[in-house]
Scaffold this motif. Structure first.
Motif, short mmCIF file in Angstrom:
data_model
loop_
_atom_site.label_atom_id
_atom_site.label_comp_id
_atom_site.label_asym_id
_atom_site.label_seq_id
_atom_site.Cartn_x
_atom_site.Cartn_y
_atom_site.Cartn_z
N LYS A 10 -5.34 -14.15 2.21
CA LYS A 10 -5.67 -15.33 3.01
C LYS A 10 -4.43 -15.88 3.71
CE LYS A 10 -7.92 -19.86 2.76
NZ LYS A 10 -8.58 -20.85 1.85
N ILE A 11 -3.31 -15.90 3.00
CA ILE A 11 -2.06 -16.40 3.60
C ILE A 11 -1.66 -15.51 4.78
CG2 ILE A 11 0.42 -16.74 3.22
CD1 ILE A 11 -0.26 -17.48 0.32
N VAL A 13 -3.62 -13.53 6.61
CA VAL A 13 -4.59 -13.68 7.70
C VAL A 13 -4.33 -14.96 8.47
CG1 VAL A 13 -7.04 -14.02 8.22
CG2 VAL A 13 -6.35 -12.26 6.58
N ASN A 14 -4.05 -16.04 7.75
CA ASN A 14 -3.79 -17.32 8.42
C ASN A 14 -2.48 -17.33 9.19
OD1 ASN A 14 -6.17 -18.39 7.44
ND2 ASN A 14 -5.22 -19.40 5.68
N SER A 15 -1.59 -16.37 8.88
CA SER A 15 -0.29 -16.30 9.56
C SER A 15 -0.29 -15.33 10.74
CB SER A 15 0.79 -15.87 8.56
OG SER A 15 0.93 -16.81 7.52
N MET A 16 -1.41 -14.69 10.99
CA MET A 16 -1.46 -13.70 12.06
C MET A 16 -1.15 -14.32 13.42
SD MET A 16 -4.84 -11.44 11.06
CE MET A 16 -4.84 -10.58 12.64
N ASN A 17 -0.34 -13.59 14.20
CA ASN A 17 -0.07 -13.96 15.60
C ASN A 17 0.52 -15.36 15.76
OD1 ASN A 17 -1.32 -11.46 16.38
ND2 ASN A 17 -3.32 -12.45 16.09
N ASN A 18 1.30 -15.79 14.75
CA ASN A 18 1.93 -17.12 14.86
C ASN A 18 3.34 -17.07 15.45
OD1 ASN A 18 3.42 -16.07 12.75
ND2 ASN A 18 2.81 -17.62 11.24
N GLY A 19 3.76 -15.87 15.89
CA GLY A 19 5.07 -15.74 16.51
C GLY A 19 6.22 -15.59 15.54
N LEU A 20 5.92 -15.60 14.23
CA LEU A 20 6.96 -15.50 13.20
C LEU A 20 6.97 -14.10 12.57
CD1 LEU A 20 6.44 -18.89 11.33
CD2 LEU A 20 8.00 -18.41 13.23
N ILE A 21 8.13 -13.68 12.12
CA ILE A 21 8.24 -12.44 11.34
C ILE A 21 7.85 -12.77 9.91
CG2 ILE A 21 9.82 -10.67 10.48
CD1 ILE A 21 11.51 -11.12 13.01
N LYS A 22 6.79 -12.16 9.44
CA LYS A 22 6.30 -12.44 8.08
C LYS A 22 7.06 -11.58 7.08
CE LYS A 22 3.26 -12.71 10.68
NZ LYS A 22 3.15 -13.17 12.12
N VAL A 23 7.77 -12.22 6.16
CA VAL A 23 8.60 -11.52 5.18
C VAL A 23 7.94 -11.67 3.81
CG1 VAL A 23 10.88 -11.31 4.16
CG2 VAL A 23 10.65 -12.02 6.55
N ILE A 24 7.40 -10.58 3.28
CA ILE A 24 6.67 -10.60 2.02
C ILE A 24 7.62 -10.14 0.91
CG2 ILE A 24 4.62 -9.76 0.81
CD1 ILE A 24 3.59 -9.00 3.71
N THR A 25 7.99 -11.04 0.04
CA THR A 25 8.98 -10.74 -0.99
C THR A 25 8.34 -10.73 -2.37
OG1 THR A 25 9.57 -13.08 -1.26
CG2 THR A 25 10.81 -11.82 0.38
N GLY A 26 9.07 -10.17 -3.32
CA GLY A 26 8.60 -10.14 -4.70
C GLY A 26 9.24 -9.00 -5.46
N ILE A 27 9.17 -9.10 -6.78
CA ILE A 27 9.74 -8.08 -7.64
C ILE A 27 9.07 -6.73 -7.36
CG2 ILE A 27 8.08 -8.55 -9.48
CD1 ILE A 27 10.25 -7.99 -11.51
N ARG A 28 9.79 -5.65 -7.55
CA ARG A 28 9.20 -4.32 -7.35
C ARG A 28 7.99 -4.13 -8.26
NH1 ARG A 28 11.67 -0.59 -4.21
NH2 ARG A 28 13.85 -0.92 -3.63
N ARG A 29 6.98 -3.50 -7.70
CA ARG A 29 5.73 -3.15 -8.38
C ARG A 29 4.84 -4.36 -8.68
NH1 ARG A 29 8.08 0.63 -6.73
NH2 ARG A 29 8.35 2.68 -7.72
N CYS A 30 5.06 -5.46 -7.96
CA CYS A 30 4.19 -6.63 -8.16
C CYS A 30 2.93 -6.56 -7.32
CB CYS A 30 4.94 -7.93 -7.87
SG CYS A 30 5.28 -8.21 -6.11
N GLY A 31 2.86 -5.59 -6.39
CA GLY A 31 1.66 -5.41 -5.59
C GLY A 31 1.78 -5.81 -4.14
N LYS A 32 2.97 -6.20 -3.68
CA LYS A 32 3.10 -6.68 -2.30
C LYS A 32 2.81 -5.59 -1.28
CE LYS A 32 8.14 -6.17 -2.52
NZ LYS A 32 8.11 -5.60 -3.89
N SER A 33 3.24 -4.35 -1.54
CA SER A 33 2.98 -3.26 -0.60
C SER A 33 1.48 -2.96 -0.52
CB SER A 33 3.74 -2.00 -1.02
OG SER A 33 5.13 -2.23 -1.04
N PHE A 34 0.81 -3.01 -1.66
CA PHE A 34 -0.64 -2.74 -1.69
C PHE A 34 -1.38 -3.82 -0.92
CE2 PHE A 34 -4.85 -2.17 -3.54
CZ PHE A 34 -4.95 -0.79 -3.58
#
Length: 438
Positions: A10-11, A13-34
């Motif tokens: 949801k976060i 989707v709500n950030s789509m096309n807002n002109g910002l580079i979305k940086v998804i962070t988190g510990i390895r294997r927490c599921g961010k890539s999935f």
């Protein structure tokens, strides 16, 4: 096992096309890539985006390793953008892999990757999403690095609510497993306790320690592991580099220096393995820098380091484990809810044998968000009414009217004491997003 993570989707989707580079962070294997390459990718397709307009670059995939060179990465993406009248979505997995060791050793200079991303972001028909497992290069200075056009979205391991729903197990059994093996999503795919433990030990050996040593050019791997084992055993307790050094010297565990320990602590935070919680005086609001606490981003990782140290917890004799594990779970939950957390100290004076003795009473958590503040104490399983009265007496010494809560590590109905203190079970606290205001 497919685990829905609707909050993060949801976060995004709500950030789509807002002109910002979305940086998804988190510990390895927490599921961010999935989340990015499966859930969000599917959302784009279902929304009518053509597959050719989704430019996916998983830099940790051998097939894409050549694009760890920022200029080659730029050329590859730029070649894929063929029509300026169509929208393109760029998904880059493990973006820090495109930052060279030379750049890592020179933190004052901006990595070439940032320039490439900023150039792409200036194109009106490009929407950029990155993942990364290190805050030094993707979140600590995100706004300045991306010229005011960056947004961090932090992904945590599974919360207890997510774990319980996905496991489809009875509440108490799910809680016992969560306290022991944590919330890395793959844990739910392992068949039994031995397999789960083996997976966690493999992650420590082949992913977390290896990644840290390679990224920061650490030669003293044993010292880094000893520090993590010590932090695991001291979870929820006040520690600082001086105390850690004294412990190492006393036990003969490891030879280290204060600067080395301080650097290691910083690296662990940058890799999202641990989080630092500060401490301040509640009356004077003075920060007490010598009493910081460290909590693990995942309980399973913490317990795996405890096993390496030779400790065994939580106990199989009860569903709750010890208070340190419960405090760690509460800390992680509150961070996921967007709260700022630290611990608090109340100084009191008491007459003992005619002498005035100064005492320090501790508040486990002081949680702040949107102008609201909550004081939280954690009580262990089987806490007696006398113990609850003692815990309550500490909370009642706080000289303000913000809400005060005791979280009890057992199944019991919510109730309020005559003095207005809320007493709530750990299950109600973690499973109900509005538990602070019950």
């Amino acid at each position: 096992m497919l685990i829905e993570r609707e909050k993060y989707l949801k976060i995004l989707v709500n950030s789509m096309n807002n002109g910002l580079i979305k940086v998804i962070t988190g510990i390895r294997r927490c599921g961010k890539s999935f989340i990015l390459f499966y859930f969000f990718y599917d959302h784009l397709i279902e929304s009518g985006v053509d597959e050719e307009n989704i430019i996916a670059v998983p830099l940790d995939n051998e097939k894409y390793r050549e694009y760890c060179d920022p200029e080659k990465l730029y050329a590859y993406i730029r070649e894929k953008i063929r029509d300026e009248n169509q929208k393109y979505y760029v998904l880059i997995d493990e973006a820090p892999d495109a930052i060279s060791k030379k750049e890592i050793k020179n933190p004052e200079a901006s990595p070439a990757l940032y320039s490439v991303l900023n150039r792409l972001n200036k194109m009106q028909n490009v929407d950029i999403y990155l993942t990364g497992s290190n805050s030094r290069y993707l979140s600590s200075n995100i706004m300045s690095d991306f010229q005011g056009c960056g947004e961090e979205i932090h992904v945590a391991p599974l919360s207890f609510s997510e774990y319980h729903a996905a496991s489809k197990k009875e509440l108490e059994q799910a809680w016992k497993e969560y306290l022991t093996y944590g919330g890395l999503p793959h844990i739910l795919s392992e068949s039994d306790g031995n397999a789960k433990s083996a997976y966690l030990e493999k992650m420590i050996r082949d992913v977390y320690l290896k990644d840290l040593c390679e990224r920061y050019d650490i030669r003293n791997k044993k010292g880094l592991q000893s520090l993590l084992e010590l932090l695991a055993s001291k979870c929820g307790e006040s520690v600082n580099p001086q105390k850690i050094l004294e412990t190492f010297e006393k036990t003969g565990t490891e030879r280290a220096t204060m600067p080395t320990i301080a650097n290691f602590l910083l690296y662990l935070q940058e890799a999202f393995l641990v989080k630092k919680s500060g401490c301040h005086e509640i009356k004077g609001r003075r920060e007490i820098s010598t009493q910081a606490k460290y909590y693990f981003s995942d309980l399973g990782i913490r317990n795996a380091f405890l096993s390496l140290r030779g400790a065994k917890e939580p106990s199989d004799k009860n569903i709750g484990g010890n208070n340190a594990s419960c405090k760690n779970a509460i800390y992680n939950e509150m961070i996921c809810r967007g709260f700022e957390l630290d611990s608090g100290i109340i100084e009191t004076r008491a007459n003992v044998d005619g002498k005035k003795i100064r005492r320090q009473l501790e508040i486990d958590f002081v949680a702040k968000k949107d102008g609201q503040k909550y004081y939280i104490q954690v009580a262990g399983e089987g806490t007696s009414l006398m113990d609850l009265s003692r815990i309550q007496s500490t909370l009642l010494k706080i000289p303000d009217s913000f809400k005060k809560i005791i979280v009890v590590n057992e199944m019991r109905p919510l109730w309020r004491t005559e003095q207005g203190i809320t007493v709530i079970s750990i299950f109600d606290f973690l499973l109900n997003p509005g538990s602070l205001n019950l």
